[in-house]
Design a protein around this motif. Structure first.
Motif, short mmCIF file in Angstrom:
data_model
loop_
_atom_site.label_atom_id
_atom_site.label_comp_id
_atom_site.label_asym_id
_atom_site.label_seq_id
_atom_site.Cartn_x
_atom_site.Cartn_y
_atom_site.Cartn_z
N ILE A 13 0.85 -1.19 0.00
CA ILE A 13 0.00 0.00 0.00
C ILE A 13 0.89 1.24 0.00
N LEU A 14 0.56 2.17 -0.88
CA LEU A 14 1.27 3.44 -0.98
C LEU A 14 0.52 4.50 -0.18
N PHE A 15 1.21 5.15 0.76
CA PHE A 15 0.61 6.18 1.60
C PHE A 15 1.27 7.52 1.28
N GLN A 16 0.45 8.55 1.04
CA GLN A 16 0.93 9.92 0.88
C GLN A 16 0.07 10.83 1.74
N GLY A 17 0.73 11.67 2.52
CA GLY A 17 -0.02 12.52 3.44
C GLY A 17 -0.76 11.73 4.49
N GLY A 18 -0.27 10.54 4.79
CA GLY A 18 -0.92 9.68 5.78
C GLY A 18 -2.13 8.93 5.25
N LYS A 19 -2.47 9.10 3.96
CA LYS A 19 -3.65 8.46 3.38
C LYS A 19 -3.23 7.42 2.33
N GLU A 20 -4.03 6.38 2.22
CA GLU A 20 -3.77 5.37 1.19
C GLU A 20 -4.06 5.95 -0.19
N VAL A 21 -3.11 5.78 -1.12
CA VAL A 21 -3.25 6.27 -2.48
C VAL A 21 -3.51 5.12 -3.45
N MET A 22 -2.81 4.02 -3.28
CA MET A 22 -3.02 2.85 -4.13
C MET A 22 -2.52 1.62 -3.42
N ARG A 23 -2.92 0.46 -3.92
CA ARG A 23 -2.44 -0.80 -3.36
C ARG A 23 -2.35 -1.84 -4.46
N ARG A 24 -1.48 -2.80 -4.22
CA ARG A 24 -1.39 -3.97 -5.07
C ARG A 24 -1.26 -5.19 -4.15
N PRO A 25 -2.04 -6.25 -4.43
CA PRO A 25 -3.02 -6.37 -5.50
C PRO A 25 -4.27 -5.55 -5.22
N GLN A 26 -4.94 -5.15 -6.29
CA GLN A 26 -6.20 -4.44 -6.14
C GLN A 26 -7.30 -5.41 -5.71
N ILE A 27 -8.37 -4.85 -5.17
CA ILE A 27 -9.53 -5.64 -4.75
C ILE A 27 -10.71 -5.27 -5.64
N ASP A 28 -11.35 -6.28 -6.24
CA ASP A 28 -12.48 -6.00 -7.13
C ASP A 28 -13.76 -5.75 -6.33
N LYS A 29 -14.86 -5.55 -7.03
CA LYS A 29 -16.12 -5.22 -6.38
C LYS A 29 -16.65 -6.35 -5.50
N LYS A 30 -16.23 -7.57 -5.80
CA LYS A 30 -16.66 -8.72 -5.01
C LYS A 30 -15.73 -9.01 -3.83
N GLY A 31 -14.74 -8.15 -3.63
CA GLY A 31 -13.83 -8.32 -2.51
C GLY A 31 -12.71 -9.30 -2.77
N ARG A 32 -12.49 -9.67 -4.03
CA ARG A 32 -11.43 -10.62 -4.37
C ARG A 32 -10.21 -9.89 -4.90
N ALA A 33 -9.04 -10.44 -4.61
CA ALA A 33 -7.80 -9.83 -5.06
C ALA A 33 -7.60 -10.08 -6.55
N VAL A 34 -7.24 -9.01 -7.27
CA VAL A 34 -6.94 -9.12 -8.69
C VAL A 34 -5.51 -9.62 -8.84
N SER A 35 -5.32 -10.64 -9.66
CA SER A 35 -4.00 -11.26 -9.81
C SER A 35 -2.96 -10.22 -10.22
N TRP A 36 -1.80 -10.25 -9.54
CA TRP A 36 -0.72 -9.31 -9.82
C TRP A 36 0.60 -9.98 -9.47
N THR A 37 1.62 -9.78 -10.31
CA THR A 37 2.92 -10.42 -10.11
C THR A 37 3.83 -9.51 -9.31
N PHE A 38 4.35 -10.00 -8.19
CA PHE A 38 5.20 -9.21 -7.30
C PHE A 38 6.66 -9.32 -7.74
N SER A 39 6.97 -8.74 -8.88
CA SER A 39 8.36 -8.67 -9.35
C SER A 39 8.90 -7.27 -9.09
N GLU A 40 10.21 -7.15 -9.09
CA GLU A 40 10.84 -5.85 -8.86
C GLU A 40 10.44 -4.85 -9.95
#
Length: 317
Positions: free
Chosen positions: A242-269
């Motif tokens: 999770i990326l925080f700027q100004g103390g607030k969450e800006v983005m995250r990986r993996p993302q969560i879809d509308k059904k609450g499931r994680a969207v597949s994402w590869t954790f490479s550098e």
């Protein structure tokens, strides 16, 4: 005509032959290159015992003292060789491992997939031989999981570790500082595989305004609830960045879809650098560091075209 065509066919077949040789040599070279690292792994109890459990059926079926009394469906009645059904199961295992390893980034992930699916195949094969052998093998696997944990990454890093109280305090302490925080659990193989990658990123991008942190949501359940990171054994949300700027969450990986499931994402550098726009964040953070404390608080960085949003994140250990 035949004599004239012969050299032409040989010339045409030469590139294919060379490509075939490279296809054979490349994995062998990679294996030789990895031998020192593999030897260090095998010297550790976790990997050694995992390898033994993964090869258990092969040892039982092939070693004459052990295989002499085993049942078999072979026409020749040889109990020390695989029958057609066992070969079929082993071929299916190989196909599954190859499919899973296509998305693996590190050697640890490759080996982890081999161990995991080999144990599943071993359990099926032992139950097929004798239900008592299957129950014994399952019991050994459970004991192994409960008593032997995968070794944690102990290499260099520039990461601050949070607990359930310090994470909010640190994020709010200086809102000019951008954070990337990894939410992880020690029991997760994916988290263990990502640990050296995350540590390397923290060393490359460390500066005053860009910090990296980690929090063990397997230990601090209220943190996982607060930041909506599932810790279920079947979850696809570990690790979560999770990326925080100004103390607030800006983005995250993996993302969560509308059904609450994680969207597949590869954790490479490469993916982390691109999605979180680390190069630009690092340059902004260095300017903040040179300017000193008289600079007003920065506004969150606008999202890049390839990511939902960006941020600066990093922390000294």
């Amino acid at each position: 005509m035949v004599g004239e065509a012969g050299p032409d066919l040989q010339r045409q077949g030469a590139p294919a032959l060379a490509a075939g040789k490279m296809a054979i040599l490349a994995p062998l070279i990679a294996l030789v290159y990895s031998v020192p690292r593999l030897s260090r792994w095998l010297a550790q109890p976790y990997y050694l015992l995992s390898a033994l459990l993964s090869a258990a059926f092969l040892l039982v079926r092939k070693l004459p003292p052990l295989c002499n009394g085993l049942p078999t469906q072979r026409e020749d009645g040889n109990p020390c060789d695989f029958d057609w059904r066992e070969v079929e199961i082993l071929m299916f295992l190989s196909a599954i491992v190859m499919m899973k390893n296509r998305r693996s980034i590190t050697v640890e992930q490759h080996i982890g997939n081999i161990f995991m699916f080999s144990k599943v195949a071993n359990a099926i094969l032992f139950f097929r031989l004798d239900i008592r052998m299957g129950l014994l093998y399952i019991t050994l696997c459970i004991v192994f999981l409960m008593t032997c944990k995968p070794p944690l990454y102990m290499g260099p890093e520039n990461i601050k570790y949070f607990n359930d109280k310090t994470i909010d305090e640190e994020l709010e302490r200086d809102k000019r500082v951008t954070w990337i925080v990894e939410f992880f659990a020690n029991w997760s193989n994916d988290c263990q595989s990502f640990a050296p990658i995350y540590a390397d990123l923290s060393l490359k991008y460390n500066c005053t305004g860009l910090n990296f942190g980690k929090v063990d949501v397997g230990r601090y359940a209220d943190v996982s609830t607060r930041y909506k990171v599932s810790t279920s054994p079947l979850t696809k949300q570990l690790p979560t960045l999770i990326l925080f700027q100004g103390g607030k969450e800006v983005m995250r990986r993996p993302q969560i879809d509308k059904k609450g499931r994680a969207v597949s994402w590869t954790f490479s550098e490469e993916n982390v650098i691109r999605e979180f726009n680390l190069n630009e964040l690092y340059q902004r953070a260095k300017k903040l560091s040179k300017a000193g404390d008289n600079i007003p608080e920065e506004q969150p960085v606008a999202p890049s075209p390839t990511s939902v949003s960006e941020g600066e994140s990093k922390k000294d250990k």
